[in-house]
Design an enzyme around this catalytic site. Structure first.
Site, short mmCIF file in Angstrom:
data_model
loop_
_atom_site.label_atom_id
_atom_site.label_comp_id
_atom_site.label_asym_id
_atom_site.label_seq_id
_atom_site.Cartn_x
_atom_site.Cartn_y
_atom_site.Cartn_z
N GLN A 189 0.81 -1.22 0.00
CA GLN A 189 0.00 0.00 0.00
C GLN A 189 0.84 1.28 0.00
O GLN A 189 0.33 2.35 -0.30
CB GLN A 189 -0.95 0.02 1.21
CG GLN A 189 -2.04 -1.04 1.12
CD GLN A 189 -2.97 -0.96 2.32
OE1 GLN A 189 -2.68 -1.51 3.37
NE2 GLN A 189 -4.07 -0.26 2.17
N CYS B 199 -10.83 0.24 3.57
CA CYS B 199 -9.42 0.08 3.21
C CYS B 199 -8.86 1.46 2.87
O CYS B 199 -9.49 2.23 2.15
CB CYS B 199 -9.31 -0.85 2.00
SG CYS B 199 -7.61 -1.11 1.45
N LEU B 200 -7.67 1.76 3.40
CA LEU B 200 -7.07 3.07 3.13
C LEU B 200 -6.77 3.26 1.64
O LEU B 200 -6.65 4.39 1.18
CB LEU B 200 -5.79 3.25 3.95
CG LEU B 200 -5.98 3.30 5.48
CD1 LEU B 200 -4.63 3.35 6.19
CD2 LEU B 200 -6.83 4.51 5.89
N HIS C 222 -3.64 -8.21 1.19
CA HIS C 222 -2.86 -7.22 0.42
C HIS C 222 -1.54 -7.82 -0.08
O HIS C 222 -1.07 -7.47 -1.16
CB HIS C 222 -2.55 -6.00 1.28
CG HIS C 222 -3.65 -4.99 1.34
ND1 HIS C 222 -4.13 -4.35 0.20
CD2 HIS C 222 -4.37 -4.48 2.37
CE1 HIS C 222 -5.09 -3.50 0.56
NE2 HIS C 222 -5.27 -3.57 1.86
ZN ZN Z 1 -6.67 -2.52 2.92
#
Ligand code: ZN
Length: 179
Positions: A50, A96-97, A142
């Site tokens: 991420q 989710c960011l 992820h």
């Molecule tokens: Zn996430």
């Protein structure tokens, strides 16, 4: 250091992350960046892909979502493997960011058994349940290039398509740096 969070549509989010060398001298900085970036975005978990690093590491601080009678859980997971999960799946709303502004009810096993390495390179095997297990499974996904929206029904996916497109086009206002 706070780093920008990759948004839905970024190819790295769909890649399987690589195993980490636990003696890699850059690992402590990566972990620090994950904490800084996660707390700045008021998240409860963040995986290395991420922030654009395709390595198998994620951090979790479940305290804000845990019931008050539970000891607060905070942990670093390096090269994790989910080696067991309860047959019972429970629903819970997830966000989710990397997919800001979208929350959906997702079914996941209520408890899991995880093998991983901690920040000292020590192997750990532990069982997690409830909200902690939920966050770990989300972050673990992820590392495999999976997102929580992958679990939605075809109809639900259809319904969120426009929203995903807006995120991809940078049309959603986000309170933290994104890429
Ligand atoms: Zn996430």
């Amino acid at each position: 250091m706070i780093r920008p969070i990759l948004l839905y549509g970024s190819p790295i989010l769909r890649k399987e992350a690589q195993l980490v060398d636990v003696n890699d001298p850059t690992l402590p900085q990566l972990i620090q960046d994950l904490w800084d970036t996660m707390y700045n975005a008021e998240g409860v978990g963040l995986a290395a892909p991420q922030i654009g690093v395709s390595l198998q590491v994620f951090v979790v601080d479940a305290a804000p979502l845990q019931p008050p009678d539970e000891p607060p859980f905070k942990g670093i997971f390096i090269n994790p493997q989910i080696i067991g999960s309860s047959p019972t799946c429970v629903p819970h709303e997830e966000g989710c960011l990397s997919i800001p502004g979208l929350r959906e009810k997702i079914y996941r096993p209520d408890s899991i058994e995880v093998f991983y390495y901690d920040e000292n390179g020590q192997p750990v095997q532990a069982r997690f349940a409830g909200i902690v297990a939920r966050i770990i499974q989300h972050e673990y996904d992820h590392l495999l290039g999976r997102l929580f929206i992958d679990y939605l029904s075809p109809i639900k996916k259809q319904l969120i398509r426009a929203r995903l497109r807006e995120i991809q086009q940078g049309l959603i206002e986000v309170q933290y740096p994104t890429l």
